[in-house]
Every structure is written in C-alpha cells, then in structure tokens.
Design a protein around this motif. Structure first.
Motif, PDB file in Angstrom:
ATOM      1  N   LYS A   1      83.985  28.971  53.787  1.00  0.00           N
ATOM      2  CA  LYS A   1      83.252  27.718  54.031  1.00  0.00           C
ATOM      3  C   LYS A   1      83.937  26.538  53.351  1.00  0.00           C
ATOM      4  N   ALA A   2      84.473  26.744  52.157  1.00  0.00           N
ATOM      5  CA  ALA A   2      85.153  25.655  51.448  1.00  0.00           C
ATOM      6  C   ALA A   2      86.369  25.162  52.239  1.00  0.00           C
ATOM      7  N   ALA A   3      87.109  26.073  52.823  1.00  0.00           N
ATOM      8  CA  ALA A   3      88.279  25.699  53.627  1.00  0.00           C
ATOM      9  C   ALA A   3      87.855  25.012  54.921  1.00  0.00           C
ATOM     10  N   MET A   4      86.701  25.404  55.443  1.00  0.00           N
ATOM     11  CA  MET A   4      86.208  24.822  56.692  1.00  0.00           C
ATOM     12  C   MET A   4      85.683  23.404  56.488  1.00  0.00           C
ATOM     13  N   GLY A   5      85.043  23.154  55.355  1.00  0.00           N
ATOM     14  CA  GLY A   5      84.515  21.824  55.086  1.00  0.00           C
ATOM     15  C   GLY A   5      83.413  21.435  56.049  1.00  0.00           C
ATOM     16  N   VAL A   6      83.238  20.136  56.185  1.00  0.00           N
ATOM     17  CA  VAL A   6      82.227  19.583  57.103  1.00  0.00           C
ATOM     18  C   VAL A   6      82.968  18.842  58.213  1.00  0.00           C
TER      19      VAL A   6
ATOM     20  N   ASP B   1      90.367  17.342  49.982  1.00  0.00           N
ATOM     21  CA  ASP B   1      91.095  16.553  50.967  1.00  0.00           C
ATOM     22  C   ASP B   1      90.220  16.256  52.171  1.00  0.00           C
ATOM     23  N   GLU B   2      90.770  15.448  53.073  1.00  0.00           N
ATOM     24  CA  GLU B   2      90.064  15.064  54.298  1.00  0.00           C
ATOM     25  C   GLU B   2      91.026  15.051  55.479  1.00  0.00           C
ATOM     26  N   PRO B   3      91.418  16.237  55.951  1.00  0.00           N
ATOM     27  CA  PRO B   3      92.313  16.243  57.112  1.00  0.00           C
ATOM     28  C   PRO B   3      91.609  15.691  58.351  1.00  0.00           C
ATOM     29  N   LYS B   4      92.403  15.088  59.222  1.00  0.00           N
ATOM     30  CA  LYS B   4      91.847  14.530  60.450  1.00  0.00           C
ATOM     31  C   LYS B   4      92.925  14.492  61.510  1.00  0.00           C
ATOM     32  N   GLY B   5      92.492  14.338  62.726  1.00  0.00           N
ATOM     33  CA  GLY B   5      93.440  14.279  63.823  1.00  0.00           C
ATOM     34  C   GLY B   5      92.727  14.022  65.139  1.00  0.00           C
ATOM     35  N   TYR B   6      93.413  14.365  66.207  1.00  0.00           N
ATOM     36  CA  TYR B   6      92.896  14.154  67.564  1.00  0.00           C
ATOM     37  C   TYR B   6      92.968  15.446  68.355  1.00  0.00           C
ATOM     38  N   PHE B   7      92.186  15.512  69.412  1.00  0.00           N
ATOM     39  CA  PHE B   7      92.230  16.659  70.308  1.00  0.00           C
ATOM     40  C   PHE B   7      92.068  16.208  71.744  1.00  0.00           C
TER      41      PHE B   7
ATOM     42  N   THR C   1      83.297  16.591  61.663  1.00  0.00           N
ATOM     43  CA  THR C   1      82.693  15.590  62.544  1.00  0.00           C
ATOM     44  C   THR C   1      83.667  15.321  63.685  1.00  0.00           C
ATOM     45  N   PHE C   2      83.113  14.976  64.835  1.00  0.00           N
ATOM     46  CA  PHE C   2      83.892  14.619  66.011  1.00  0.00           C
ATOM     47  C   PHE C   2      83.626  13.159  66.359  1.00  0.00           C
ATOM     48  N   GLY C   3      84.613  12.535  66.948  1.00  0.00           N
ATOM     49  CA  GLY C   3      84.450  11.224  67.565  1.00  0.00           C
ATOM     50  C   GLY C   3      84.918  11.358  69.001  1.00  0.00           C
ATOM     51  N   ILE C   4      83.976  11.406  69.925  1.00  0.00           N
ATOM     52  CA  ILE C   4      84.340  11.583  71.337  1.00  0.00           C
ATOM     53  C   ILE C   4      84.733  10.233  71.922  1.00  0.00           C
ATOM     54  N   LYS C   5      85.959  10.149  72.400  1.00  0.00           N
ATOM     55  CA  LYS C   5      86.499   8.896  72.949  1.00  0.00           C
ATOM     56  C   LYS C   5      86.327   8.798  74.463  1.00  0.00           C
TER      57      LYS C   5
ATOM     58  N   ALA D   1      86.760  19.221  83.476  1.00  0.00           N
ATOM     59  CA  ALA D   1      86.653  17.954  82.766  1.00  0.00           C
ATOM     60  C   ALA D   1      87.696  17.866  81.664  1.00  0.00           C
ATOM     61  N   PHE D   2      88.039  16.654  81.338  1.00  0.00           N
ATOM     62  CA  PHE D   2      88.989  16.329  80.275  1.00  0.00           C
ATOM     63  C   PHE D   2      88.223  15.594  79.176  1.00  0.00           C
ATOM     64  N   VAL D   3      88.448  15.983  77.934  1.00  0.00           N
ATOM     65  CA  VAL D   3      87.805  15.315  76.806  1.00  0.00           C
ATOM     66  C   VAL D   3      88.885  14.894  75.818  1.00  0.00           C
ATOM     67  N   LEU D   4      88.795  13.655  75.362  1.00  0.00           N
ATOM     68  CA  LEU D   4      89.652  13.134  74.308  1.00  0.00           C
ATOM     69  C   LEU D   4      88.757  12.798  73.127  1.00  0.00           C
ATOM     70  N   GLY D   5      89.161  13.257  71.952  1.00  0.00           N
ATOM     71  CA  GLY D   5      88.354  12.960  70.778  1.00  0.00           C
ATOM     72  C   GLY D   5      89.137  13.047  69.490  1.00  0.00           C
ATOM     73  N   SER D   6      88.451  12.708  68.413  1.00  0.00           N
ATOM     74  CA  SER D   6      89.029  12.837  67.081  1.00  0.00           C
ATOM     75  C   SER D   6      88.211  13.844  66.293  1.00  0.00           C
ATOM     76  N   TRP D   7      88.840  14.443  65.285  1.00  0.00           N
ATOM     77  CA  TRP D   7      88.146  15.366  64.396  1.00  0.00           C
ATOM     78  C   TRP D   7      88.435  14.957  62.955  1.00  0.00           C
ATOM     79  N   HIS D   8      87.494  15.273  62.092  1.00  0.00           N
ATOM     80  CA  HIS D   8      87.626  14.934  60.675  1.00  0.00           C
ATOM     81  C   HIS D   8      86.940  16.025  59.865  1.00  0.00           C
ATOM     82  N   LEU D   9      87.643  16.542  58.872  1.00  0.00           N
ATOM     83  CA  LEU D   9      87.062  17.522  57.953  1.00  0.00           C
ATOM     84  C   LEU D   9      86.868  16.872  56.590  1.00  0.00           C
ATOM     85  N   GLN D  10      85.681  16.982  56.060  1.00  0.00           N
ATOM     86  CA  GLN D  10      85.395  16.535  54.698  1.00  0.00           C
ATOM     87  C   GLN D  10      85.375  17.776  53.825  1.00  0.00           C
ATOM     88  N   ARG D  11      86.364  17.865  52.922  1.00  0.00           N
ATOM     89  CA  ARG D  11      86.441  18.993  52.002  1.00  0.00           C
ATOM     90  C   ARG D  11      86.491  18.459  50.570  1.00  0.00           C
ATOM     91  N   GLU D  12      86.341  19.357  49.628  1.00  0.00           N
ATOM     92  CA  GLU D  12      86.291  18.944  48.229  1.00  0.00           C
ATOM     93  C   GLU D  12      87.569  18.219  47.788  1.00  0.00           C
TER      94      GLU D  12
END
Length: 140
Positions: free
Chosen positions: A81-86, A115-121, A88-92, A102-113
């Motif tokens: 769970k610690a590695a997974m973090g919390v 770091d905060e990795p993020k990116g797009y999908f 959130t998605f941002g659907i664009k 269907a095609f979906v474009l979005g962003s993802w963000h992990l809140q961890r103790e």
C-alpha cells in the motif's frame, strides 16, 4: 454530395452521438480502478482491464502483452500500500472511435510519503459482453 461523403458524415455523426451512458460507464470503470488502487487492491484494480492474453500495456519498460503479466508487473512495481500511495486521475478527453470503442486521455498522480510521481495515459476501451474494458493502456 457524393455517396462516400454522406456515408462518412453519417458514421461521424453516429460515433459523435454516442450514448452519455457509455461515457458515464467508461468514467465509472476508471473510478472503480482508482478506488481499488487506493485500497491497495491490485486484483480489483485489474478488473477494469480486458482479461485476455491480447491486453496491451505500454509503460516505461516497453510493451507487455496479457492480463496476467500486467498484473504480475503491477504487483512487482507496487508491492504494498505504501508503494501504491493515493491515486488521482485527471480525465482530459473521452472520444468514441466506434460504437464499441473509445479513446481516453488523462493524467495520473500518486501521493506517497516520500514522492509524488505523475504522468499521462492514453487508453483504448472496448465494450465486451456489454462492459467497457481497457484493451490498450499506454502510461508514462
């Protein structure tokens, strides 16, 4: 107007006029995945994916084919769970390519103790047996 243009126009209108229920169902798939992730339940998260050897996931290590291999990679990369973090998605964008695709474009963000990795999908979803499933996932 020639027949080919009329047919293309009708196809475009039909795809554009996709049911709002389908868009809602797609967003619900992503929300259920987010909720499962945030509970630390990778198996439930994977329910949003097509359970097939043809599932395609493309990440930083290149393409992976298959539902089980994708699950195994998630478990290896996010062992607790610690590695997974919390998550959130941002659907664009949600765009229908066909009645059942269907095609979906979005962003993802992990809140961890630490770091905060993020990116797009980008996702391609397909309606299979009445349910929308991710069949292609390219996340960076």
């Amino acid at each position: 107007m020639n027949k080919i243009l009329v047919v293309l126009l009708l196809i475009t209108l039909k795809v554009s006029a996709q049911s709002p229920k389908d868009k809602e169902a797609i967003l619900n798939v992503l929300e259920q995945q987010r909720l499962a992730w945030n509970k630390g339940d990778v198996e439930k998260y994977m329910q949003g994916y097509w359970k097939s050897d043809s599932l395609l996931f493309v990440g930083k290590n290149g393409p992976t084919y298959g539902w089980q291999k994708t699950l195994d990679n998630y478990k290896k990369g996010y062992p607790d769970k610690a590695a997974m973090g919390v998550l959130t998605f941002g659907i664009k964008k949600v765009e229908f390519l066909a009645k059942d695709k269907a095609f979906v474009l979005g962003s993802w963000h992990l809140q961890r103790e630490k770091d905060e990795p993020k990116g797009y999908f980008t996702l391609i979803l397909k309606k299979i047996d009445g349910l929308w499933k991710v069949v292609v996932d390219h996340s960076s």
